[in-house]
Design an enzyme around this catalytic site. Structure first.
Site, PDB file in Angstrom:
ATOM      1  N   CYS A 152       1.041  -0.908   0.204  1.00  0.00           N
ATOM      2  CA  CYS A 152       0.097   0.369   0.128  1.00  0.00           C
ATOM      3  C   CYS A 152       0.972   0.790   0.185  1.00  0.00           C
ATOM      4  O   CYS A 152       0.735   2.106  -0.076  1.00  0.00           O
ATOM      5  CB  CYS A 152      -1.286   0.163   0.942  1.00  0.00           C
ATOM      6  N   CYS A 167      -3.434   9.392   5.714  1.00  0.00           N
ATOM      7  CA  CYS A 167      -2.768   8.539   6.871  1.00  0.00           C
ATOM      8  C   CYS A 167      -3.376   8.666   7.958  1.00  0.00           C
ATOM      9  O   CYS A 167      -3.216   8.453   8.526  1.00  0.00           O
ATOM     10  CB  CYS A 167      -1.568  10.066   6.944  1.00  0.00           C
TER      11      CYS A 167
END
Lengths: 410, 302
Positions: B35, B105
């Site tokens: 990822c 994030c």
């Protein structure tokens, strides 16, 4: 790893002091304008500002400047005639004019071929042509070294293949395609052969008149001219339709008042590039080689990507395992070094480099890839500084990744 | 260059609480190298059940490191119940904001915290509180696909193998850690199918409903909406879809009803952690700019 009471973890620890002048190793993104280029441009923005189409001496002077620039681009590319050079607003426009202009000139042909590692200017256009305009596109694969399989090209060509568009050198890895071998196959099929030469122009010797290339894109700002100008070489006898109409400029192939100062600047930049091709392939190449071998030997779990033999002399693309590229770039920037990365996080999209992925590089290597691209304005001191600055950066970032354990077992 | 706040830079340049706590009470791992983002968060409780120490290890960009760092500071001193209420928006806010493209994030931070708490309850041999269940059943961590989603897809489409599962749900398309689990699940499901104990496949080729995703209303378009539906479809196919395809994704128009536009993201956009950003920040903004300020875009997985 246990790290108690480490409130003081500092990314900058062990990094050398920032150099007096920042180090620019991102020349495949854009280049500084050469002083000679700027010098040429300024009077053309102030005293000699005329429109080349005007019937007075202001216009005549401007027209002369544009003609002189055209001769210089012709000389750098080794074109047979200067009227084979069409000035554009940059590399992306040149690519669009080449491909769309050819398709419009050959309306019965509905197929085109390109490669999976092209610049977005070509790839994005091809996807658009597929999606919205009913064209079929074949994307040629590359191998692990980033090289093409010519048999796949042979098998992909069709009677209705209008154009084959292949880059001369890759912007991310610097890998050079054997465009002559590609061109011979393309021309046997009677298709038009477009080469995106944006990264190659000025770094490799060029002789278009004795090549198989019909169309060749060039960008000013990749060779120390300003942004916003470029050129498309159109071999005599190659039919293209204009994208921008409404004026007679560029012999009807690109309407709009010429960007005189920037074009004249690009002319000077082409002269300088022609004079420096040798330097690029000796001095710059050796700086790049020193940088690459210095980094590879100083930092474990690191590899250089792409065919190292057939490669631009100024480019190296290096993968650092276990870490992500953006962090490397942010820290490099803090110590005055500019580079770029193929990591997803730096691209604005969330996909890692399509070039490295097409080469079959595992994710672990794509996310931590950094491209250094040098120019004749770089020095040995700068290379040595980066070889000193990067190892502690990589080490610090590796200290905080959860993949630390894997390092031992790899 | 991203427009990071001073606080993001501070937490990136001087990350707090790097590492792993000794003798942890809970460890959570999310993401994967595939990822491009991965985070391991560990914590230690004091006698009163408050988080005494928390540490992190992160593989990811500057904002991923900053999000992890600030999260470890935020959870300290909190009980697990209090910590569970920290949202990804709280993390972003603590950093004085994150660029829209980087909101994932903060999502990863929130997920790692959940995973660490689930790990804690498992260590105790206790049941996992229901607000944490969603994470507990994740099969593919790269693309955040739950076991239920994969099972449903196998039944609905009679998926035969791993490749089918990945094509339909994205599960298994990343690091490959879950390939074994998907294989087990395929065997279980096919045992049931062969014994006649499985639900029938969906008659129209199958429609998967992801947890938490709204269902598109099944009513046909009202004839008075014909004009606006035409405009929406045109903008979606002519502009928005072309832009998304540049990122390897795509979008489909599902339905329109009373100002609500139901769409489905496909390709790389489906199950992307940033799909909220895509839907609200891009698709909805485009529809509002070019068609009507009143439109609301809702992602469905029909």
């Amino acid at each position: 790893m246990t790290n108690n009471g480490n409130k003081s973890f500092n990314m900058m620890e062990g990094l050398p002091e920032r150099p007096q002048k920042d180090i620019y190793f991102d020349n495949n993104a854009t280049t500084p304008v050469a002083p000679e280029v700027l010098e040429k441009m300024i009077p053309l923005l102030t005293d000699h500002f005329g429109n080349p189409s005007s019937m007075h001496s202001f216009g005549a002077r401007a027209g002369d400047e544009v003609a002189a620039a055209r001769d210089k681009v012709q000389a750098l590319l080794g074109a047979a005639q200067s009227n084979e050079i069409v000035f554009t607003g940059g590399g992306s426009e040149s690519d669009n004019l080449a491909i769309v202009g050819t398709l419009h000139a050959n309306p019965k042909k509905k197929h085109l071929i390109t490669t999976s590692v092209e610049h977005p200017a070509v790839l994005g256009l091809c996807r658009d042509l597929e999606k919205r305009h009913g064209y079929e596109v074949t994307y040629l694969k590359v191998d692990q070294a980033g090289c093409l399989d010519l048999d796949e090209l042979r098998d992909s060509l069709r009677d209705d293949t209008a154009v084959v568009s292949v880059m001369m050198a890759n912007n991310e890895t610097g890998v050079i395609f054997d465009v002559e071998a590609v061109g011979r196959i393309v021309k046997e099929n009677g298709s038009i052969f477009h080469v995106d030469g944006v990264q190659a122009a000025g770094k490799l010797p060029m002789d278009l008149k004795s090549s198989t290339i019909d169309l060749f894109s060039l960008s000013g700002h990749k060779l120390h001219a300003p942004k916003g100008v470029g050129a498309l070489y159109v071999r005599k006898g190659t039919k293209i339709r204009p994208l921008i109409v409404g004026g007679h400029q560029e012999r009807g192939r690109r309407a709009g008042t010429e960007n005189v100062a920037s074009l004249a600047g690009m002319g000077v930049a082409c002269d300088l590039a022609a004079a420096n091709v040798e330097h690029e392939n000796t001095v710059v190449r050796s700086l790049r080689d020193d940088l690459e071998s210095g980094l590879l030997s100083a930092i474990p779990d690191t590899q250089a990507n792409g065919d190292r033999e057939h490669r631009l002399p100024n480019t190296t693309n290096i993968s650092f395992q276990y870490i992500e590229g953006e962090g490397i770039l942010l820290l490099l920037d803090r110590v005055g070094v500019a580079a770029s990365s193929g990591s997803a996080c730096t691209s604005g999209s969330l996909e890692p480099s399509h070039v490295l992925r097409a080469m079959g590089l595992p994710f672990t290597l794509t996310h931590g890839s950094i491209r250094f691209s040098l120019s004749r304005y770089n020095s040995k001191d700068e290379v040595e500084y980066v070889i000193k600055a990067l190892p502690p950066i990589i080490e610090r970032l590796r200290m905080i990744t959860p993949f630390n354990e894997q390092r031992a077992t790899f | 260059m991203w427009n990071y706040s001073e606080k993001v830079f501070d937490h990136f340049m001087n990350p707090r609480n790097v590492g792993e706590v000794e003798d942890p009470d809970g460890v959570g791992e999310v993401g994967s190298m595939a990822c491009g983002d991965a985070l391991r968060l560990s914590f230690k409780l004091d006698e009163e059940g408050r988080i005494a120490d928390a540490k992190f290890q992160t593989f990811g960009c500057g904002s991923a490191i900053a999000s992890s760092s600030v999260l470890t500071e935020m959870v300290k001193g909190k009980t697990l119940e209090e910590a569970a209420r920290i949202t990804n928006e709280d993390i972003a806010e603590e950093l004085d904001g994150l660029p829209r493209e980087k909101m994932h994030c903060s999502v990863m931070g929130r997920e790692a915290l959940e995973a660490a708490m689930i790990d804690h309850y498992k260590r105790l041999g206790r049941g996992v509180p229901c607000h944490l269940i969603h994470q507990a059943t994740l099969l593919c961590h790269c693309f955040q696909v739950t076991k239920d989603t994969v099972r449903e897809a196998i039944y609905n489409h009679r998926l035969k193998d791993l490749e089918d599962v990945t094509n339909f749900t994205k599960a298994g398309g990343g690091c490959g850690d879950c390939h074994h689990d998907i294989g087990d699940l395929l065997r279980d499901c096919w045992d049931k199918i062969e014994r006649g104990e499985a639900p029938d496949p969906m008659p129209d080729g199958g429609l998967i409903q992801l947890e938490g995703m709204p269902v598109a209303p099944s009513v046909e378009h009202d004839p008075v909406d014909k004009e606006i539906v035409g405009k929406i479809q045109e903008l979606l196919t002519e502009d928005i879809s072309v832009a998304l395809r540049n990122d390897g994704g795509d979008i489909e128009f599902v339905r329109y009803r009373q100002g609500q536009v139901f769409v489905r993201l496909t390709g790389a956009c489906a199950a992307c952690k940033s799909s909220d950003v895509t839907i609200k920040g891009y698709v909805e903004a485009q529809l509002r700019e070019f068609i009507s300020e009143d439109l609301e875009v809702i992602e469905v997985n029909k």
